[in-house]
Write an enzyme that holds these catalytic residues in place. Structure first.
Site, short mmCIF file in Angstrom:
data_model
loop_
_atom_site.label_atom_id
_atom_site.label_comp_id
_atom_site.label_asym_id
_atom_site.label_seq_id
_atom_site.Cartn_x
_atom_site.Cartn_y
_atom_site.Cartn_z
N ASP A 35 52.50 30.29 46.56
CA ASP A 35 51.12 29.64 46.15
C ASP A 35 50.37 30.85 45.77
OD1 ASP A 35 49.23 27.23 47.54
OD2 ASP A 35 48.01 28.98 46.75
N THR A 132 50.37 12.54 39.45
CA THR A 132 49.25 11.62 39.84
C THR A 132 49.15 10.32 39.10
OG1 THR A 132 46.73 11.48 39.70
CG2 THR A 132 47.85 13.05 38.03
N ASP A 133 48.51 9.41 39.61
CA ASP A 133 48.40 7.93 39.04
C ASP A 133 47.49 8.13 37.87
OD1 ASP A 133 45.99 8.28 40.40
OD2 ASP A 133 46.10 6.29 41.30
N GLU A 134 46.54 9.39 37.78
CA GLU A 134 45.65 9.53 36.83
C GLU A 134 46.13 9.60 35.33
OE1 GLU A 134 42.30 11.91 37.82
OE2 GLU A 134 42.72 11.55 40.21
N LYS A 161 48.13 17.14 33.62
CA LYS A 161 49.40 16.50 34.45
C LYS A 161 50.34 15.69 33.54
CE LYS A 161 49.90 16.99 38.31
NZ LYS A 161 50.27 17.85 39.11
N PRO A 212 25.87 12.58 46.64
CA PRO A 212 25.86 12.37 45.17
C PRO A 212 26.97 11.23 44.86
CG PRO A 212 26.93 14.25 45.72
CD PRO A 212 26.50 13.86 47.12
P1 NAD Z 1 44.64 21.51 45.86
O1 NAD Z 1 44.03 21.83 44.84
O2 NAD Z 1 44.44 21.20 47.39
O3 NAD Z 1 46.10 22.68 46.03
C1 NAD Z 1 46.46 23.11 44.92
C2 NAD Z 1 47.31 24.44 45.70
O4 NAD Z 1 48.04 25.06 44.24
C3 NAD Z 1 46.26 25.36 46.19
O5 NAD Z 1 47.15 26.13 47.52
C4 NAD Z 1 46.37 26.70 45.03
O6 NAD Z 1 46.06 27.93 45.79
C5 NAD Z 1 47.70 26.39 44.53
N1 NAD Z 1 47.62 27.08 43.06
C6 NAD Z 1 46.78 26.63 42.01
N2 NAD Z 1 46.98 27.41 41.02
C7 NAD Z 1 47.95 28.14 41.18
C8 NAD Z 1 48.75 28.86 40.38
N3 NAD Z 1 48.52 29.27 39.04
N4 NAD Z 1 49.72 29.55 40.95
C9 NAD Z 1 50.32 29.30 42.21
N5 NAD Z 1 49.81 28.32 43.11
C10 NAD Z 1 48.41 27.70 42.66
O7 NAD Z 1 45.84 20.27 45.48
P2 NAD Z 1 46.33 19.02 46.15
O8 NAD Z 1 45.35 18.01 46.29
O9 NAD Z 1 47.26 19.41 47.46
O10 NAD Z 1 47.36 18.58 45.04
C11 NAD Z 1 48.70 19.10 45.08
C12 NAD Z 1 49.44 18.27 43.91
O11 NAD Z 1 49.37 16.98 44.10
C13 NAD Z 1 49.11 18.53 42.41
O12 NAD Z 1 49.89 18.58 41.70
C14 NAD Z 1 47.97 17.38 42.20
O13 NAD Z 1 48.13 17.12 41.01
C15 NAD Z 1 48.85 16.20 42.88
N6 NAD Z 1 48.24 15.04 43.51
C16 NAD Z 1 46.96 15.29 44.18
C17 NAD Z 1 46.37 14.12 44.63
C18 NAD Z 1 45.12 14.22 45.43
O14 NAD Z 1 44.61 13.04 45.55
N7 NAD Z 1 44.77 15.15 45.77
C19 NAD Z 1 46.96 12.66 44.27
C20 NAD Z 1 48.17 12.73 43.27
C21 NAD Z 1 48.78 13.77 43.09
P1 TYD Z 2 37.42 12.77 43.52
O1 TYD Z 2 37.72 12.69 44.90
O2 TYD Z 2 37.20 13.72 42.64
O3 TYD Z 2 38.86 11.98 43.04
P2 TYD Z 2 39.36 11.49 41.45
O4 TYD Z 2 38.26 12.00 40.63
O5 TYD Z 2 40.50 12.30 41.26
O6 TYD Z 2 39.68 10.25 41.80
O7 TYD Z 2 36.51 11.19 43.15
C1 TYD Z 2 36.93 10.11 43.72
C2 TYD Z 2 35.96 9.01 43.13
O8 TYD Z 2 34.50 9.55 43.73
C3 TYD Z 2 35.72 9.24 41.86
O9 TYD Z 2 35.37 7.90 41.23
C4 TYD Z 2 34.53 10.06 41.51
C5 TYD Z 2 33.45 9.70 42.52
N1 TYD Z 2 32.88 10.86 42.99
C6 TYD Z 2 31.46 10.83 43.24
O10 TYD Z 2 30.77 9.53 43.27
N2 TYD Z 2 30.67 11.97 43.75
C7 TYD Z 2 31.16 13.12 44.04
O11 TYD Z 2 30.51 13.93 44.29
C8 TYD Z 2 32.71 13.34 43.79
C9 TYD Z 2 33.39 14.40 43.88
C10 TYD Z 2 33.36 12.00 43.54
#
Ligand code: NAD
Ligand code: TYD
Length: 349
Positions: A35, A132-134, A161, A212
């Site tokens: 990391d 991600t599903d996005e 992604k 917000p």
């Molecule tokens: P996060 O942003 O909380 O954590 C990302 C981690 O990656 C951090 O510890 C950061 O230091 C590390 N990192 C970033 N850039 C780096 C680099 N260049 N080299 C090494 N380490 C680096 O993210 P998360 O929410 O835990 O997501 C983890 C994974 O899951 C991602 O690939 C994301 O696309 C995927 N994902 C997240 C969600 C969600 O809801 N959070 C949903 C589906 C998939």
């Molecule tokens: P987010 O947690 O950023 O996840 P993602 O964009 O990956 O789905 O946002 C979740 C939903 O909440 C999204 O529709 C955007 C909305 N949102 C707000 O309305 N206000 C905020 O300040 C943030 C961060 C997100």
């Protein structure tokens, strides 16, 4: 299955839960956490397991090609679970290139190093790419994303992604690199950086700041408790079939505004505040550009093939999540000082 596993992004939100699960459950595995400790990475997330004999932390950046090759030479990781990424849509709108660098080039460096290390013998090796599903873009009012839905990303985050997913698949087709991919819906739970909806709003309610809500709040997400995601990753890592994709979701759709109201109600009770006081903080603000209307996952494949399903209801998971943030005030204060303040001003002023 060989047992030397490189987990990238293990100091982040989802990665830290995956590391904890693997370190505690598989004592005979060697778990390496790579990391870069960006703003989103925090070793405090792993305090409870950092001294475990089967765990090693490596600080480094996946965009550094030479460094990535050197650690593969040194440790010969047999498996990779790749979570490191820039993960926040709003940041990707402000700085798309940072997302290309980490999410696309970083993934390429890992693929190339893995391929070079094991080119003559992929037996028992696996590259597991967490996505991600996005990548599927947006749904209308009905329908679900399945593993067969075409990619149609709309934000720089989801485009980066999607690109990395395509490269992983291409390395499988072209070089027989053994891979699996999973595409998960929105996660929530302990240790999530307070830039994402749920922890940001919890933090703002604690500090009596406006909530917000983008646009009219009628955007829908499918929410999954992070530990349930970690359990799905464990199952897919061990039992998933190479070259296959698995969609993971919570069977749990919420419109943002309804979710925020539930959060406010739970927070009022937990903070002993007058009923309705947190809801009064809701402020409708300018919408996010390119805001995807609705995400919803058909998770029937991972359910039927691997027997996975979410373990908690949303009400339970949200309650546990709020409790964690209330009990970990120091964590919240430390991650919201410094850089966070200028991020917040730029994003919300
Ligand atoms: P996060 O942003 O909380 O954590 C990302 C981690 O990656 C951090 O510890 C950061 O230091 C590390 N990192 C970033 N850039 C780096 C680099 N260049 N080299 C090494 N380490 C680096 O993210 P998360 O929410 O835990 O997501 C983890 C994974 O899951 C991602 O690939 C994301 O696309 C995927 N994902 C997240 C969600 C969600 O809801 N959070 C949903 C589906 C998939
Ligand atoms: P987010 O947690 O950023 O996840 P993602 O964009 O990956 O789905 O946002 C979740 C939903 O909440 C999204 O529709 C955007 C909305 N949102 C707000 O309305 N206000 C905020 O300040 C943030 C961060 C997100």
């Amino acid at each position: 299955m060989n047992k030397k596993i490189l987990i990238t992004g293990g100091a982040g939100f989802i990665g830290s839960h995956v590391i904890r699960l693997f370190v505690n459950k598989y004592k005979d595995y060697k778990i390496y956490n790579l990391d870069a400790l960006t703003y989103a990475g925090n070793l405090e997330n792993l305090k409870d397991i950092e001294d475990s004999p089967n765990y090693t932390f490596i600080k480094g950046d996946i965009t550094d090609e030479n460094f990535i090759h050197s650690i593969f030479e040194e440790y010969e990781f047999e498996n990779v679970i790749h979570l490191a990424a820039e993960s926040h849509v709003d940041r990707s709108i402000k700085d798309p290139l940072a997302f290309v660098k980490t999410n696309v080039l970083g993934t390429m460096n890992l693929l190339n190093a893995f391929k070079l290390c094991w080119k003559d013998n992929f037996e028992g090796k696996r590259f597991y790419h967490i996505s991600t599903d996005e990548v599927y873009g947006t749904l209308g009012e009905t329908g679900l994303f399945t593993e067969k839905t075409s990619y149609d990303p709309n934000s720089p985050y989801s485009a980066s992604k999607a690109s990395s997913d395509h490269f992983v698949r291409a390395y499988g087709e072209t070089y027989n690199l053994p891979y699996v991919i999973s595409n998960c819906s929105n996660n929530y739970g302990p240790n999530q950086f307070p830039e994402k909806l749920i922890p940001l709003f919890i933090n703002n309610i604690i500090n009596n700041k406006p909530l917000p809500v983008y646009g009219d709040g009628n955007y829908t997400r499918d929410w999954l408790y992070v530990i349930d995601h970690a359990v799905a990753i464990d199952l897919i890592f061990h039992q998933g079939i190479n070259t296959e994709t698995y969609n993971i979701g919570g069977f749990n759709e919420w419109k943002n505004i309804d979710l925020v109201r539930l959060l406010c109600q739970q927070m009022d009770v937990k903070l002993g505040k007058e009923k309705g006081s947190s809801e009064r903080l809701i402020t409708f603000v300018k919408d996010r550009p390119g805001h995807d209307l609705r995400y919803a996952i058909d998770a029937s494949k991972v359910n039927k093939k691997l027997g996975w399903k979410p373990s908690v209801t949303f009400e339970e998971g949200l309650s546990k999540t709020i409790d964690w943030y209330l009990e970990n005030n120091d964590w919240l204060n430390s991650v919201t000082s410094g850089e966070y303040q200028s991020y917040y001003l730029k994003q919300y002023s």
